[in-house]
Design an enzyme around this catalytic site. Structure first.
Site, mmCIF file in Angstrom:
data_model
loop_
_atom_site.group_PDB
_atom_site.id
_atom_site.type_symbol
_atom_site.label_atom_id
_atom_site.label_comp_id
_atom_site.label_asym_id
_atom_site.label_seq_id
_atom_site.Cartn_x
_atom_site.Cartn_y
_atom_site.Cartn_z
ATOM 1 C CB CYS A 199 -0.887 0.054 1.244
ATOM 2 S SG CYS A 199 -1.814 -1.444 1.591
ATOM 3 C CB CYS A 256 0.421 3.605 -4.592
ATOM 4 S SG CYS A 256 1.006 2.468 -5.850
ATOM 5 C CG HIS A 257 -2.195 4.934 -1.147
ATOM 6 N ND1 HIS A 257 -2.873 5.845 -1.928
ATOM 7 C CD2 HIS A 257 -2.638 3.716 -1.529
ATOM 8 C CE1 HIS A 257 -3.696 5.191 -2.744
ATOM 9 N NE2 HIS A 257 -3.579 3.899 -2.521
ATOM 10 C CB CYS A 264 -34.326 -2.739 18.168
ATOM 11 S SG CYS A 264 -35.059 -4.332 18.600
ATOM 12 C CG HIS A 265 -31.068 -0.100 16.569
ATOM 13 N ND1 HIS A 265 -30.304 -0.229 17.706
ATOM 14 C CD2 HIS A 265 -30.883 -1.240 15.860
ATOM 15 C CE1 HIS A 265 -29.649 -1.385 17.671
ATOM 16 N NE2 HIS A 265 -29.989 -2.026 16.566
ATOM 17 C CB CYS A 281 -29.022 -6.618 13.996
ATOM 18 S SG CYS A 281 -28.255 -5.723 15.370
HETATM 19 C C1 HEC Z 1 0.061 0.658 -7.505
HETATM 20 C C2 HEC Z 1 -0.479 1.748 -6.735
HETATM 21 C C3 HEC Z 1 -1.440 1.415 -5.611
HETATM 22 C C4 HEC Z 1 -1.280 0.514 -4.573
HETATM 23 C C5 HEC Z 1 -0.147 -0.448 -4.353
HETATM 24 C C6 HEC Z 1 -2.421 0.714 -3.689
HETATM 25 N N1 HEC Z 1 -3.223 1.691 -4.180
HETATM 26 FE FE1 HEC Z 1 -4.802 2.526 -3.229
HETATM 27 N N2 HEC Z 1 -5.158 3.745 -4.826
HETATM 28 C C7 HEC Z 1 -4.404 3.759 -5.979
HETATM 29 C C8 HEC Z 1 -5.050 4.621 -6.970
HETATM 30 C C9 HEC Z 1 -4.566 4.916 -8.365
HETATM 31 C C10 HEC Z 1 -6.220 5.124 -6.348
HETATM 32 C C11 HEC Z 1 -7.279 6.043 -6.972
HETATM 33 C C12 HEC Z 1 -8.550 5.305 -7.333
HETATM 34 C C13 HEC Z 1 -8.306 4.061 -8.162
HETATM 35 O O1 HEC Z 1 -7.878 4.132 -9.299
HETATM 36 O O2 HEC Z 1 -8.567 2.956 -7.644
HETATM 37 C C14 HEC Z 1 -6.225 4.550 -4.998
HETATM 38 C C15 HEC Z 1 -7.194 4.847 -4.041
HETATM 39 C C16 HEC Z 1 -7.151 4.403 -2.720
HETATM 40 C C17 HEC Z 1 -8.030 4.857 -1.681
HETATM 41 C C18 HEC Z 1 -9.118 5.917 -1.817
HETATM 42 C C19 HEC Z 1 -8.528 7.284 -1.653
HETATM 43 C C20 HEC Z 1 -9.553 8.400 -1.819
HETATM 44 O O3 HEC Z 1 -9.400 9.420 -1.142
HETATM 45 O O4 HEC Z 1 -10.509 8.244 -2.581
HETATM 46 C C21 HEC Z 1 -7.682 4.160 -0.557
HETATM 47 C C22 HEC Z 1 -8.323 4.273 0.835
HETATM 48 C C23 HEC Z 1 -6.616 3.269 -0.890
HETATM 49 N N3 HEC Z 1 -6.303 3.445 -2.223
HETATM 50 C C24 HEC Z 1 -6.026 2.376 -0.026
HETATM 51 C C25 HEC Z 1 -5.057 1.441 -0.393
HETATM 52 C C26 HEC Z 1 -4.585 0.377 0.465
HETATM 53 C C27 HEC Z 1 -5.055 0.124 1.891
HETATM 54 C C28 HEC Z 1 -3.645 -0.329 -0.247
HETATM 55 C C29 HEC Z 1 -2.941 -1.581 0.165
HETATM 56 C C30 HEC Z 1 -3.783 -2.730 0.470
HETATM 57 C C31 HEC Z 1 -3.532 0.346 -1.543
HETATM 58 N N4 HEC Z 1 -4.423 1.378 -1.601
HETATM 59 C C32 HEC Z 1 -2.638 -0.011 -2.549
HETATM 60 C C33 HEC Z 1 -3.207 3.118 -6.169
HETATM 61 C C34 HEC Z 1 -2.686 2.145 -5.343
HETATM 62 C C1 HEC Z 2 -34.517 -7.015 18.486
HETATM 63 C C2 HEC Z 2 -33.841 -5.742 18.518
HETATM 64 C C3 HEC Z 2 -32.931 -5.369 17.372
HETATM 65 C C4 HEC Z 2 -33.250 -5.220 16.048
HETATM 66 C C5 HEC Z 2 -34.585 -5.450 15.387
HETATM 67 C C6 HEC Z 2 -32.048 -4.767 15.399
HETATM 68 N N1 HEC Z 2 -31.030 -4.642 16.299
HETATM 69 FE FE1 HEC Z 2 -29.238 -3.785 15.966
HETATM 70 N N2 HEC Z 2 -28.696 -4.139 17.902
HETATM 71 C C7 HEC Z 2 -29.517 -4.717 18.852
HETATM 72 C C8 HEC Z 2 -28.780 -4.836 20.092
HETATM 73 C C9 HEC Z 2 -29.299 -5.415 21.392
HETATM 74 C C10 HEC Z 2 -27.505 -4.278 19.861
HETATM 75 C C11 HEC Z 2 -26.352 -4.129 20.865
HETATM 76 C C12 HEC Z 2 -26.610 -2.923 21.745
HETATM 77 C C13 HEC Z 2 -26.697 -1.651 20.934
HETATM 78 O O1 HEC Z 2 -25.673 -1.087 20.525
HETATM 79 O O2 HEC Z 2 -27.833 -1.220 20.644
HETATM 80 C C14 HEC Z 2 -27.498 -3.824 18.477
HETATM 81 C C15 HEC Z 2 -26.444 -3.162 17.871
HETATM 82 C C16 HEC Z 2 -26.461 -2.636 16.606
HETATM 83 C C17 HEC Z 2 -25.409 -1.832 16.023
HETATM 84 C C18 HEC Z 2 -24.112 -1.428 16.703
HETATM 85 C C19 HEC Z 2 -24.130 -0.033 17.292
HETATM 86 C C20 HEC Z 2 -22.806 0.363 17.892
HETATM 87 O O3 HEC Z 2 -22.681 1.533 18.293
HETATM 88 O O4 HEC Z 2 -21.896 -0.442 17.996
HETATM 89 C C21 HEC Z 2 -25.805 -1.525 14.755
HETATM 90 C C22 HEC Z 2 -25.029 -0.702 13.733
HETATM 91 C C23 HEC Z 2 -27.094 -2.135 14.539
HETATM 92 N N3 HEC Z 2 -27.471 -2.786 15.685
HETATM 93 C C24 HEC Z 2 -27.808 -2.063 13.349
HETATM 94 C C25 HEC Z 2 -29.028 -2.724 13.141
HETATM 95 C C26 HEC Z 2 -29.705 -2.775 11.863
HETATM 96 C C27 HEC Z 2 -29.196 -2.136 10.580
HETATM 97 C C28 HEC Z 2 -30.859 -3.464 12.056
HETATM 98 C C29 HEC Z 2 -31.904 -3.857 11.019
HETATM 99 C C30 HEC Z 2 -31.422 -4.729 9.953
HETATM 100 C C31 HEC Z 2 -30.908 -3.836 13.454
HETATM 101 N N4 HEC Z 2 -29.767 -3.392 14.064
HETATM 102 C C32 HEC Z 2 -31.958 -4.497 14.049
HETATM 103 C C33 HEC Z 2 -30.811 -5.107 18.691
HETATM 104 C C34 HEC Z 2 -31.526 -5.021 17.514
#
Ligand code: HEC
Ligand code: HEC
Length: 281
Positions: free
Chosen positions: A99, A102-103, A200-201, A242
């Site tokens: 990574c 390039c970055h 729930c939420h 969830c």
């Molecule tokens: C050979 C060069 C290259 C390597 C190695 C590379 N990247 Fe990138 N990365 C890019 C280019 C070019 C872009 C611009 C968007 C695109 O073309 O995908 C980008 C875009 C990104 C972005 C988004 C930046 C933005 O602000 O939009 C992230 C986050 C990122 N790379 C993370 C990583 C990570 C984590 C790795 C390693 C696992 C990695 N890159 C390896 C070239 C590279």
């Molecule tokens: C029956 C109740 C219930 C329902 C329905 C439910 N959740 Fe949850 N969810 C929980 C409980 C309990 C937790 C753990 C405590 C908390 O962070 O609220 C949780 C945690 C989360 C968290 C983590 C919040 C944090 O700050 O870490 C996310 C995101 C979330 N729920 C998204 C969803 C989404 C999207 C759905 C619908 C697809 C959903 N939940 C439906 C009960 C529910």
């Protein structure tokens, strides 16, 4: 409604009510990390029309869990940030690049997490997809698994560069129809328990559901280190959990449904600060 699902709903209702009075967390605590104050509660954005205030999930956690997040040495999520720092420098794939090839400065990614997910050419783009695109297209390396340790660690490391910045995602233009889809999913009932995320939420945050203090289900803290499974958890991994809890067949990690839901949820948390990597139970 069939009988079993009715009974299960009643069980859930009983679970909400029975323990509603147990106060477990200090909901007035304020989050400070390394001298920086985080926004854990603020006025809800206008498009989250059923909420007056929005709260980070941190607010609802027990004191000990809250405290773990206030010091990076105590925050177990940082073990994974260390893993990602190594991965960032590690050459992988046929192009012989890391990574860092390039970055050079990871700090250049500051601000990116706060604006994620983003919509490009009518498609949602998540951090996981950006990273895997760089791996497969620019490095000639294998894609990482959506919720695997390497991916979650890297998502956390890049997210950390935006820690303390307010969440602000674009939901207009070509993001609008996807946002609408996410909103619809948020209010749709699923599974044997026939419940929506909102039941729930939105309707019950602040109440207890069995031993758990319900939050608004915000995503500003992700990836999140959970004490329960001792690893970093992805946003889609949490959505899956969830959905399983309401006995629904979850959508797949990386699916259009979860990406739309992610965009919608991110928008509901606009103004809360990025806490990546946060600590939850
Ligand atoms: C050979 C060069 C290259 C390597 C190695 C590379 N990247 Fe990138 N990365 C890019 C280019 C070019 C872009 C611009 C968007 C695109 O073309 O995908 C980008 C875009 C990104 C972005 C988004 C930046 C933005 O602000 O939009 C992230 C986050 C990122 N790379 C993370 C990583 C990570 C984590 C790795 C390693 C696992 C990695 N890159 C390896 C070239 C590279
Ligand atoms: C029956 C109740 C219930 C329902 C329905 C439910 N959740 Fe949850 N969810 C929980 C409980 C309990 C937790 C753990 C405590 C908390 O962070 O609220 C949780 C945690 C989360 C968290 C983590 C919040 C944090 O700050 O870490 C996310 C995101 C979330 N729920 C998204 C969803 C989404 C999207 C759905 C619908 C697809 C959903 N939940 C439906 C009960 C529910």
């Amino acid at each position: 409604m069939e009988k079993t699902s009715f009974l299960l709903s009643m069980m859930v209702a009983a679970a909400f009510a029975a323990t509603a009075s147990i106060a477990q967390a200090d909901e007035s605590a304020s989050l400070e990390i390394e001298g920086e104050t985080f926004v854990t509660k603020t006025k809800a954005p206008a498009h989250a029309e059923n909420l007056d205030e929005i709260y980070s999930g941190w607010v609802f956690r027990a004191d000990e869990t809250q405290t773990l997040q206030t010091d990076d040495f105590d925050n177990p999520g940082f073990v994974f940030v260390d893993t990602a720092m190594d991965l960032y420098e590690e050459v992988d794939g046929t192009a012989d690049k890391a990574c860092s090839s390039c970055h050079e400065n990871v700090e250049d990614f500051k601000g990116l997490r706060a604006a994620m997910p983003r919509v490009k050419d009518g498609k949602v783009q998540t951090m996981e997809e950006i990273i895997n695109n760089c791996r497969t297209e620019h490095m000639g390396a294998k894609a990482w698994k959506w919720s695997g340790t390497q991916m979650s660690s890297m998502v956390a490391y890049i997210g950390l560069q935006s820690r303390g910045m307010p969440v602000k995602v674009a939901i207009d233009g070509d993001a609008k129809p996807i946002w609408e889809q996410g909103k619809k999913l948020y209010y749709s009932r699923f599974g044997q328990l026939d419940m929506a995320c909102s039941n729930c939420h939105e309707d019950n945050y602040g109440n207890m559901i069995r031993a758990d203090h319900l939050s608004q289900g915000q995503i500003n803290g992700f990836p999140t280190y959970r004490l329960k499974n001792a690893k970093l958890n992805s946003i889609h991994g949490r959505f899956k959990g969830c959905m399983k809890n309401i006995r629904a067949e979850p959508f797949k990690e990386g699916s259009d449904e979860f990406k739309a839901l992610q965009l919608y949820l991110a928008s509901r948390g606009a103004g809360l600060t990025v806490e990546t990597p946060s600590v939850r139970n």
